[in-house]
Design a protein around this motif. Structure first.
Motif, PDB file in Angstrom:
ATOM      1  N   SER A   1     -57.513  -6.703  19.735  1.00 16.15           N
ATOM      2  CA  SER A   1     -56.717  -7.924  20.333  1.00 16.15           C
ATOM      3  C   SER A   1     -57.380  -9.184  19.783  1.00 16.15           C
ATOM      4  O   SER A   1     -56.607 -10.187  19.539  1.00 16.15           O
ATOM      5  CB  SER A   1     -56.481  -7.819  21.707  1.00 16.15           C
ATOM      6  OG  SER A   1     -58.124  -7.877  22.454  1.00 16.15           O
ATOM      7  N   ASN A   2     -58.736  -9.125  19.554  1.00 12.57           N
ATOM      8  CA  ASN A   2     -59.262 -10.324  18.890  1.00 12.57           C
ATOM      9  C   ASN A   2     -59.246 -10.950  17.646  1.00 12.57           C
ATOM     10  O   ASN A   2     -59.777 -11.386  17.040  1.00 12.57           O
ATOM     11  CB  ASN A   2     -60.501 -10.808  19.426  1.00 12.57           C
ATOM     12  CG  ASN A   2     -60.576 -11.083  20.985  1.00 12.57           C
ATOM     13  OD1 ASN A   2     -59.702 -11.545  21.685  1.00 12.57           O
ATOM     14  ND2 ASN A   2     -61.519 -10.393  21.814  1.00 12.57           N
TER      15      ASN A   2
ATOM     16  N   SER B   1     -56.672 -10.560  15.407  1.00 10.10           N
ATOM     17  CA  SER B   1     -55.324 -11.161  14.829  1.00 10.10           C
ATOM     18  C   SER B   1     -54.662 -10.135  13.985  1.00 10.10           C
ATOM     19  O   SER B   1     -54.156 -10.336  12.822  1.00 10.10           O
ATOM     20  CB  SER B   1     -55.583 -12.438  14.291  1.00 10.10           C
ATOM     21  OG  SER B   1     -55.807 -13.298  15.125  1.00 10.10           O
TER      22      SER B   1
ATOM     23  N   ALA C   1     -50.171 -10.710  14.142  1.00 10.48           N
ATOM     24  CA  ALA C   1     -50.301 -12.343  14.538  1.00 10.48           C
ATOM     25  C   ALA C   1     -49.126 -12.558  15.593  1.00 10.48           C
ATOM     26  O   ALA C   1     -49.338 -13.591  16.535  1.00 10.48           O
ATOM     27  CB  ALA C   1     -50.126 -13.306  13.440  1.00 10.48           C
ATOM     28  N   ASP C   2     -48.070 -12.085  15.232  1.00 11.32           N
ATOM     29  CA  ASP C   2     -47.015 -12.461  16.029  1.00 11.32           C
ATOM     30  C   ASP C   2     -46.590 -11.481  17.361  1.00 11.32           C
ATOM     31  O   ASP C   2     -46.023 -11.594  18.011  1.00 11.32           O
ATOM     32  CB  ASP C   2     -45.678 -12.640  15.358  1.00 11.32           C
ATOM     33  CG  ASP C   2     -45.551 -13.460  14.442  1.00 11.32           C
ATOM     34  OD1 ASP C   2     -46.616 -14.415  14.465  1.00 11.32           O
ATOM     35  OD2 ASP C   2     -45.074 -13.400  13.222  1.00 11.32           O
TER      36      ASP C   2
ATOM     37  N   SER D   1     -47.216  -9.950  21.207  1.00 18.04           N
ATOM     38  CA  SER D   1     -47.660 -10.539  22.244  1.00 18.04           C
ATOM     39  C   SER D   1     -48.211  -9.498  23.288  1.00 18.04           C
ATOM     40  O   SER D   1     -48.080  -9.469  24.431  1.00 18.04           O
ATOM     41  CB  SER D   1     -46.259 -11.224  23.076  1.00 18.04           C
ATOM     42  OG  SER D   1     -45.315 -10.008  23.324  1.00 18.04           O
TER      43      SER D   1
ATOM     44  N   TYR E   1     -51.688  -6.726  23.513  1.00 21.17           N
ATOM     45  CA  TYR E   1     -53.023  -6.532  22.993  1.00 21.17           C
ATOM     46  C   TYR E   1     -53.296  -5.038  22.610  1.00 21.17           C
ATOM     47  O   TYR E   1     -53.468  -4.181  23.294  1.00 21.17           O
ATOM     48  CB  TYR E   1     -54.129  -6.864  24.119  1.00 21.17           C
ATOM     49  CG  TYR E   1     -53.935  -8.203  24.562  1.00 21.17           C
ATOM     50  CD1 TYR E   1     -54.340  -9.274  24.079  1.00 21.17           C
ATOM     51  CD2 TYR E   1     -53.082  -8.523  25.920  1.00 21.17           C
ATOM     52  CE1 TYR E   1     -54.347 -10.583  24.312  1.00 21.17           C
ATOM     53  CE2 TYR E   1     -52.940  -9.882  26.138  1.00 21.17           C
ATOM     54  CZ  TYR E   1     -53.716 -10.725  25.644  1.00 21.17           C
ATOM     55  OH  TYR E   1     -53.405 -12.100  26.036  1.00 21.17           O
TER      56      TYR E   1
ATOM     57  N   ASP F   1     -63.595  -7.901  15.745  1.00 19.00           N
ATOM     58  CA  ASP F   1     -63.460  -9.332  15.508  1.00 19.00           C
ATOM     59  C   ASP F   1     -63.120  -9.568  14.233  1.00 19.00           C
ATOM     60  O   ASP F   1     -63.680  -8.895  13.304  1.00 19.00           O
ATOM     61  CB  ASP F   1     -64.600 -10.110  15.929  1.00 19.00           C
ATOM     62  CG  ASP F   1     -64.651 -11.433  16.035  1.00 19.00           C
ATOM     63  OD1 ASP F   1     -64.095 -12.172  15.089  1.00 19.00           O
ATOM     64  OD2 ASP F   1     -65.373 -12.185  17.081  1.00 19.00           O
ATOM     65  N   ALA F   2     -62.344 -10.576  14.025  1.00 17.03           N
ATOM     66  CA  ALA F   2     -61.869 -11.027  12.501  1.00 17.03           C
ATOM     67  C   ALA F   2     -63.180 -11.380  11.732  1.00 17.03           C
ATOM     68  O   ALA F   2     -63.070 -11.061  10.443  1.00 17.03           O
ATOM     69  CB  ALA F   2     -60.914 -12.164  12.521  1.00 17.03           C
TER      70      ALA F   2
END
Length: 134
Positions: free
Chosen positions: A48-49, A51, A54-55, A57, A59, A81-82
């Protein structure tokens, strides 16, 4: 749950991207019971973190489970994490007894693997607090 059953027919190890709500919501209890008792949850990767969508809504998390080796005894939970390579992301291991102690068989994916207190200490601490408050 029909979706999980269908995926289980596809192979011995299955991974899929799903919304994380089933891990804690009341409506996800049947699915949690099914996965915990019948299969072996190998890993929950919370993206969820990262991305990934991206669009979106929701998680998302990546659920990986083994078909022929249940029930689940431990679950690896990682936070993607990205900025971190997936294999290097922090990991927490949840025991089945910890999940069972939470009530409703909730599977917490927002675990901080760098926490100083172990998960079993947290459960034991809350149990002893309940006993002393009575």
């Amino acid at each position: 749950m029909a979706f999980v059953e269908r995926m289980a027919e596809l192979g011995e190890r299955v991974s899929c991207i799903v919304p994380n709500k089933w891990t804690t919501a009341r409506y996800g209890r049947t699915l949690r019971d099914h996965l915990l008792d019948r299969y072996r949850i190998v890993e929950l990767l919370d993206v969820s973190n990262a991305s990934v969508f991206a669009d979106a809504s929701v998680y998302p998390l990546v659920l990986t489970f083994d078909v022929g080796s249940g029930p689940t005894e431990t679950i690896s939970v990682r936070q993607a994490d990205a900025n971190v390579t997936p294999g290097e992301s922090p990991q927490a291991t949840l025991s089945r007894s910890f999940v069972d102690c939470l009530g409703g068989r909730v599977i917490p994916v927002g675990i901080d693997p760098n926490s100083r207190r172990s998960r079993s200490d947290s459960v034991e601490s809350s149990k002893s607090s309940e006993r002393t408050s009575r």
